[in-house]
Scaffold this active site. Structure first.
Site, short mmCIF file in Angstrom:
data_model
loop_
_atom_site.label_atom_id
_atom_site.label_comp_id
_atom_site.label_asym_id
_atom_site.label_seq_id
_atom_site.Cartn_x
_atom_site.Cartn_y
_atom_site.Cartn_z
N ASN A 56 -8.56 -16.50 11.07
CA ASN A 56 -7.98 -15.17 11.06
C ASN A 56 -6.97 -15.09 9.92
O ASN A 56 -6.40 -16.11 9.52
CB ASN A 56 -7.30 -14.90 12.41
CG ASN A 56 -6.75 -13.48 12.50
OD1 ASN A 56 -5.72 -13.17 11.92
ND2 ASN A 56 -7.45 -12.63 13.22
N PHE A 59 -2.67 -16.42 8.69
CA PHE A 59 -2.03 -17.56 8.02
C PHE A 59 -1.17 -17.11 6.83
O PHE A 59 -0.40 -17.90 6.31
CB PHE A 59 -3.08 -18.58 7.55
CG PHE A 59 -4.10 -18.04 6.59
CD1 PHE A 59 -3.83 -17.95 5.23
CD2 PHE A 59 -5.35 -17.63 7.04
CE1 PHE A 59 -4.77 -17.45 4.35
CE2 PHE A 59 -6.30 -17.13 6.17
CZ PHE A 59 -6.01 -17.03 4.82
N ASN A 99 2.50 -7.23 0.17
CA ASN A 99 1.05 -7.02 0.23
C ASN A 99 0.76 -5.66 0.84
O ASN A 99 1.09 -5.41 2.00
CB ASN A 99 0.41 -8.14 1.07
CG ASN A 99 -1.10 -8.01 1.17
OD1 ASN A 99 -1.71 -7.18 0.51
ND2 ASN A 99 -1.70 -8.84 2.01
N GLY A 411 -6.59 24.39 10.25
CA GLY A 411 -6.66 23.41 9.18
C GLY A 411 -5.38 22.63 9.05
O GLY A 411 -4.37 22.93 9.70
N ASP A 529 -1.84 26.48 -8.79
CA ASP A 529 -2.70 25.71 -7.88
C ASP A 529 -3.92 26.52 -7.47
O ASP A 529 -4.28 26.57 -6.29
CB ASP A 529 -1.90 25.27 -6.65
CG ASP A 529 -2.61 24.14 -5.89
OD1 ASP A 529 -3.45 23.44 -6.50
OD2 ASP A 529 -2.33 23.95 -4.69
#
Length: 749
Positions: A56, A59, A99, A411, A529
């Protein structure tokens, strides 16, 4: 390793070609062991295949790993969902690194999770890391974890996930419905269709990120004026990571050779809120000295107070023969002035771009938003909804949420949700846009909300959205707006064969959008936009332009009438206006038709912005180049809109954002062979999509220059809203709004 199957040869073959850092775990085995790891993963972590495969991924965890983030991963795996977290992990040699981990499930056609893909991105130098935790109360200008997920991780995750899906024999895109749960900015299914997921507009944070200058931004409203933003170039010059910089005062660049008198000048300028350029000896993290032509410039709020300080660094060090010695200053006075001017110009550019990011410094930034019903405007004089809301306000003192019943969600956008609501005790329906106040403040979007509120309060036009009132609670803002039965033009477009409209229908919608843009420019606003998702279809079938949060509202317009004689605005020919005296300008009748045919209404805003905002496929070249932009960006976007409505795709779309930008700046305009389009239409698109803003149609005299183009010949501009639209939605239709309606609402098109 016993009992752990080797990865299928096809999986290894397909994934070996990817250069990303990722692992693949088998969800059908206990503890989800890893069955594949990329070479990038081994290089990043220092572990070998024997230490990775069959184990897994835990580690990589260590003493600094946040258990709450780990639990998020476990919960997502248990539910078979995607998630994205930032973890402090450890390499084999014990070195910690940040990470950015994105976990995506791969599902078989029957819905069973067969694999989990874990994509890792080392963001140690990019993330804010523990800056927020270590410097409590320091609000960062850009939340980098969110930006990295959106701008870095998303494309990598897409690459890897699609490759694994192919290797597993799964139709690419199967995992995307689950992956949409991850905060990666990708919403809806992936696929090859041009509009396979909603196009999210780029915001003001992107503006700051894209400025290619060496600078940092500090907040003088906080103790010790801490840094709240640092550019990548600043980090490269100084050698510090973003985590080491954010929340600290800039004095860490000082050293033994730094002149105290120069430091005192900087402190005095900060105290006075004034601009300053000085040459100062600074030091990198490694201790290397460099001459810094430093410019300090305040960015002021609407009250004139310094809201941020922009600090621009220009490394003016001559090549030193000895890295151990402080460099000697040997520039001429002329060279020093030139370098100082360079820093001042950069500071001015950054300050201009930052204007939209400065949230109000008052205790309650929402105080400017009124809770009363908007004044009744001329175009809504007979509106029953206004009358009903006014009666409720007079009876109960103010509008409350209890006055409405939620019907369904229409929405979800970048900054909020939109619900269909019904006024209690009536058949009147409204669209209610709900925003979380805390989220808006956390994401530096207060200015966007206030801009939209101000524009909605000011406009009164049949082709622009109507705001009836705003309801505030302690935690949320609720904008009660006109409801459009037809949903988005985007939905109508997607419901058509090959996702395109007939040319005569495109002309109708383009003429109404052009008229709406002309009105906004008349008031000094630049829309910025334009796209099918922001064009709603009223129950009458006419368009309503909506979503003004990215609009530029600091411009002004001085309308004037100019005699044009024999030379017109478009193509050197006189504009061909209808015989109605008001048709050319859309204004009221005054004088004879013969007289008005020789005059032109000029009403373009005197606006200049540097913000990098808009939707990537619709951005004008001058926005991408950060060269400053004005109202002509709306005419570029109009050209893109017409192209997309005709051909079902945008002309410069690439597989990646940077590829799209490259195409917009450099690639020539190309027309598909099908469908057949008139020469006049192609000519209009070509003239709107001129990369040189000065030569672009509309840049000289505005909307009337475009209206006079031959493609619009025969359009009665004064009576547009009385013409029969191509599609009129059925008011009884249950498919009531948004892009989620599919094609059900468009059967009678």
């Amino acid at each position: 390793m016993a009992g752990v199957p080797a990865p299928a040869s096809q999986l290894t073959k397909v994934l070996a070609g990817l250069r990303h850092t990722f692992v693949v775990a088998d969800a059908t085995l206990p503890d989800c062991p890893l069955v594949y790891a990329s070479e990038g993963f081994y290089a990043m972590t220092g572990y070998g295949p024997d230490e990775v495969l069959g184990h897994n991924c835990r580690f990589l965890q260590g003493e600094g790993t946040d258990p709450k983030e780990v639990q998020k991963i476990r919960d997502a795996i248990k539910k078979g969902e995607a998630c994205s977290v930032r973890l402090l992990n450890y390499r084999k040699d014990g070195t910690p690194f940040w990470n950015l981990l994105t976990v995506t499930p791969i599902k078989t056609p029957d819905g069973r999770v067969s694999k989990f893909v874990g994509v890792q991105v080392d963001v140690t130098s990019k993330t804010e890391g523990k800056a927020l935790a270590d410097n409590s109360g320091v609000p960062l200008l850009v939340k980098y974890d969110h930006r990295l997920r959106d701008n870095v991780a998303r494309t990598i995750v897409d690459d890897v996930t699609i490759a694994v899906e192919k290797a597993e024999g799964v139709e690419p895109g199967q995992a995307s419905a689950v992956a949409a749960a991850a905060p990666l900015g990708a919403k809806g299914p992936r696929g090859t269709a041009p509009k396979s997921f909603p196009r999210v507009a780029l915001d003001l944070a992107t503006t700051v990120e894209r400025i290619q200058q060496n600078f940092c931004i500090s907040d003088p409203t906080l103790p010790d004026c801490p840094i709240v933003f640092a550019s990548d170039a600043f980090l490269e010059l100084t050698g510090y990571s973003r985590e080491e910089v954010l929340g600290r005062n800039c004095r860490f660049l000082q050293g033994a050779g730094t002149d105290r008198g120069t430091v005192d000048q900087i402190r005095a300028a900060i105290k006075e809120g004034s601009e300053l350029t000085v040459r100062i000896l600074n030091y990198t993290k490694a201790g290397k000295a460099f001459w810094n032509m430093f410019t300090l410039a305040p960015m002021r709020d609407q009250d004139g107070h310094a809201r941020f300080f922009v600090g621009v660094q220009v490394d003016v060090t001559a090549q030193s023969t000895s890295p151990d010695k402080a460099p000697v200053w040997n520039k001429t006075p002329e060279e020093e002035v030139a370098k100082a001017k360079m820093g001042a110009e950069a500071a001015s550019l950054i300050s201009s771009a930052l204007q939209g990011m400065a949230a109000p410094t008052t205790a309650n930034p929402w105080a400017a938003i009124s809770g009363v019903i908007m004044r009744r405007k001329p175009h809504k004089a007979d509106d029953k909804a206004y009358q009903a809301l006014l009666q409720l306000q007079e009876r109960d003192g103010k509008m409350k949420l209890m006055h409405f019943r939620r019907v369904k969600q229409l929405g979800a956008g970048d900054v909020g949700l939109v619900d269909l609501v019904q006024l209690q005790g009536s058949e009147l329906k409204f669209a209610m846009k709900t925003l979380d106040k805390f989220e808006m403040q956390e994401r530096n979007k207060v200015a966007r909300v206030l801009t939209e509120s101000a524009i909605l309060a000011a406009v009164d036009h049949p082709f622009l959205a109507t705001l009836y009132c705003t309801i505030q609670t302690d935690t949320h803002l609720h904008f009660v707006m006109e409801y459009c039965d037809g949903g988005e033009l985007y939905g109508l477009l997607n419901s058509q064969p090959k996702k395109r409209l007939k040319e005569e229908h495109v002309r109708f919608y383009a003429s109404e959008v052009l008229t709406a843009l002309q009105y906004l420019h008349l008031l000094g606003y630049v829309y910025r936009d334009l796209k099918p998702e922001n064009i709603l279809l009223h129950h009458t079938g006419h368009v309503l332009l909506t979503d003004f949060d990215l609009s530029y509202s600091k411009g002004s317009t001085t309308p004037r009438i100019e005699k044009i004689g024999g030379a017109g605005a478009a193509g050197g020919s006189a504009p061909k206006s209808p015989k109605k005296s008001s048709s050319k300008s859309g204004g009221s009748s005054s004088g004879s038709a013969l007289q008005l045919e020789n005059y032109l209404l000029l009403a373009e805003p005197s606006a200049r912005a540097n913000s990098f905002v808009g939707t990537e496929e619709y951005l004008a070249p001058e926005v991408i180049n950060a060269a400053g932009h004005g109202p002509a960006v709306d005419w570029w976007s109009l050209g893109i809109l017409i192209f997309e409505l005709l051909y079902g795709t945008t002309p410069f779309r690439g597989a990646r954002r940077d590829e799209t930008f490259e195409n917009i700046i450099k690639s020539p305009l190309k027309f598909p062979s099908k469908p057949a389009v008139s020469e006049e239409c192609r000519d209009l698109i070509e003239k709107l999509l001129v990369k040189d803003v000065g030569a672009r149609l509309g840049s000289r005299t505005g909307a009337n220059e475009i209206k006079s183009h031959p493609w619009f010949k025969g359009i009665n501009w004064a009576l547009l809203r009385h013409q029969q639209p191509p599609y009129v939605p059925r008011r009884a239709s249950k498919a009531a709004g948004g892009s989620s309606t599919g094609g059900a609402a468009f059967d009678n098109y």
